[in-house]
Design a protein around this motif. Structure first.
Motif, PDB file in Angstrom:
ATOM      1  N   ARG A  29      -5.495  -3.753  -1.094  1.00  0.00           N
ATOM      2  CA  ARG A  29      -6.355  -3.092  -0.084  1.00  0.00           C
ATOM      3  C   ARG A  29      -7.390  -4.136   0.533  1.00  0.00           C
ATOM      4  O   ARG A  29      -7.402  -4.177   1.677  1.00  0.00           O
ATOM      5  CB  ARG A  29      -7.449  -2.065  -0.569  1.00  0.00           C
TER       6      ARG A  29
ATOM      7  N   LEU B 273       0.847  -1.229   0.050  1.00  0.00           N
ATOM      8  CA  LEU B 273      -0.146  -0.185  -0.082  1.00  0.00           C
ATOM      9  C   LEU B 273       0.834   1.191  -0.079  1.00  0.00           C
ATOM     10  O   LEU B 273       0.417   2.299  -0.441  1.00  0.00           O
ATOM     11  CB  LEU B 273      -1.028  -0.096   1.021  1.00  0.00           C
TER      12      LEU B 273
ATOM     13  N   GLY C  68      -8.105  -0.086   3.809  1.00  0.00           N
ATOM     14  CA  GLY C  68      -8.235  -1.255   3.312  1.00  0.00           C
ATOM     15  C   GLY C  68      -9.498  -1.061   2.255  1.00  0.00           C
ATOM     16  O   GLY C  68      -9.972   0.097   2.017  1.00  0.00           O
TER      17      GLY C  68
END
Length: 424
Positions: free
Chosen positions: A79, A66, A116
């Motif tokens: 995610r 990420l 996420g």
């Protein structure tokens, strides 16, 4: 010995391993896919300690993915993997009995919501509801969750000269703390105020002609008008992790963002008001994260005059100390700015004045003026002085209608909490 919340959290999961979603996107490494499958199996065979360890491994690996590239280039696959890692970590923690740390579990859930993707019918938000339920009594509470609010309110704070002062019992800063001077408004520039106009009156006189107006008496019934204070926000959200903007304004070179708990933000940027410590909680996800706050507000009835559904309305939270500034900028939608706590000074310029406001040339800041309203450079921006504007001091209980793409500058005159509604 398991924590008291574990049976309720377990009930959120599918009854069997075969029904547990185990598919991740094609971009996720095979090793992480195997970790996820093993973690899910651990849940159903009762090896929750191992489940938590695997969840932490998935989180750590996904975190690197990420943060290793520009956020807009991060795939939903990673995610999603990060959220599953968070879920397994929390499942392991919640079944941990005496070692259970509720605040740490909430922090992990918040990280899932912030970074996420939604999984399993928004299971993370449901876990948060259980963890936040005041009826849940866990074996061990962390020092942060048992902190006496009376003790927190008596913390000493510093004014802008660095002198110490005592915070008042209601969590507000004593009046001897320096505050921005209240601007004196001119009669011919003051934005008009109307009390509880009908939908048709608002549509005909303000929405269609795109004219700014202050609506009075419209949100008096919202629970937040009686409940919200620094103390209340600490009580319902103090241990929750949120993104905070650091710096006086987002156009400053030193501006940055950081993740911290609401209590850390209040202690370091609300109660400690030295100029060197400027922070602002500006977040569109806050009300999705913290349902107790969302339940205290409504949606202005006038939003029904727009083209979209209620789900299309973007709700933003703006919480910060006196002196916080949003530089002159414009938004792509109609805006209702509802003032809940404290006062704000606003100056508005219609779209027709854009040329005189000198927007930045960059694509990132094209909706922001180069002019510093507090100290305009007449040599660099000679036409700015001729730009026509309206202004107001927005007080608690009032809503300001800012027409789409109207330029607006905002300065908090007190500790302030506002809620904005962007609608089309």
């Amino acid at each position: 010995m398991q924590s008291s919340v574990w049976p309720r959290i377990r009930s959120l999961l599918p009854p069997t391993l075969e029904e547990f979603p185990q598919e991740l996107g094609p971009e996720v490494d095979g090793a992480i896919v195997m970790c996820m499958k093993e973690a899910a199996a651990c849940v159903y065979r009762g090896d929750l300690g191992r489940c938590g360890q695997l969840g932490e491994m998935i989180m750590d690996y996904s975190w690197e993915k990420l943060n290793g590239r520009n956020w807009r280039d991060v795939s939903r696959d990673w995610r999603t993997a990060y959220s599953y890692g968070c879920l397994f970590k929390v499942l392991g923690d919640c079944a941990g009995g005496l070692e259970f740390n509720k605040d740490e579990a909430l922090r992990v859930c918040d990280m899932s919501l912030l970074l996420g993707a939604e999984i399993m019918d928004n299971v993370i938000s449901k876990v948060i509801q259980i963890l936040s339920d005041p009826l849940s009594k866990d074996s061990v509470e962390t020092p942060e969750s048992t902190t006496d609010l009376t003790h927190r309110k008596q913390k000493r704070v510093r004014d802008t000269q660095g002198n110490e002062a005592e915070a008042e019992p209601n969590g507000h800063i004593p009046e001897k703390m320096p505050r921005p001077l209240t601007p004196v408004l001119c009669a011919n520039t003051t934005i008009p105020t109307v009390r509880c106009p009908s939908l048709e009156h608002f549509r005909q006189n303000y929405l269609i002609p795109q004219e700014a107006v202050i609506l009075d008496g419209v949100i008096d019934h919202w629970p937040c008008m009686k409940k919200w204070s620094v103390e209340y926000i600490q009580k319902v959200a103090g241990c929750r992790t949120v993104p905070v903007e650091l710096g006086s304004r987002y156009t400053d070179a030193e501006w940055s963002q950081s993740l911290m708990t609401v209590n850390e933000f209040i202690d370091n940027y609300i109660l400690d008001q030295r100029p060197a410590r400027r922070g602002y909680l500006a977040q569109h996800q806050l009300f999705e994260q913290i349902r107790e706050l969302k339940e205290d507000i409504g949606i202005p009835d006038y939003c029904c005059l727009g083209e979209g559904d209620e789900d299309d309305i973007t709700i933003n939270a703006w919480f910060g100390p006196a002196g916080t500034v949003s530089p002159l900028h414009q938004d792509p939608q109609q805006n209702f700015l509802a003032q809940i706590v404290g006062r704000k000074y606003l100056r508005l310029y219609p779209v027709s004045e854009t040329r005189r406001l000198y927007p930045f040339d960059s694509s990132l800041l094209h909706n922001t003026s180069q002019v510093d309203i507090d100290n305009p450079d007449a040599d660099k921006f000679p036409d700015f002085a001729q730009a026509a504007y309206q202004e107001c001091i927005l007080c608690p209980g009032q809503i300001l209608f800012i027409p789409v793409k109207w330029w607006h500058y905002v300065k908090a005159l007190d500790i302030s909490f506002s809620v904005s509604f962007w609608w089309s």
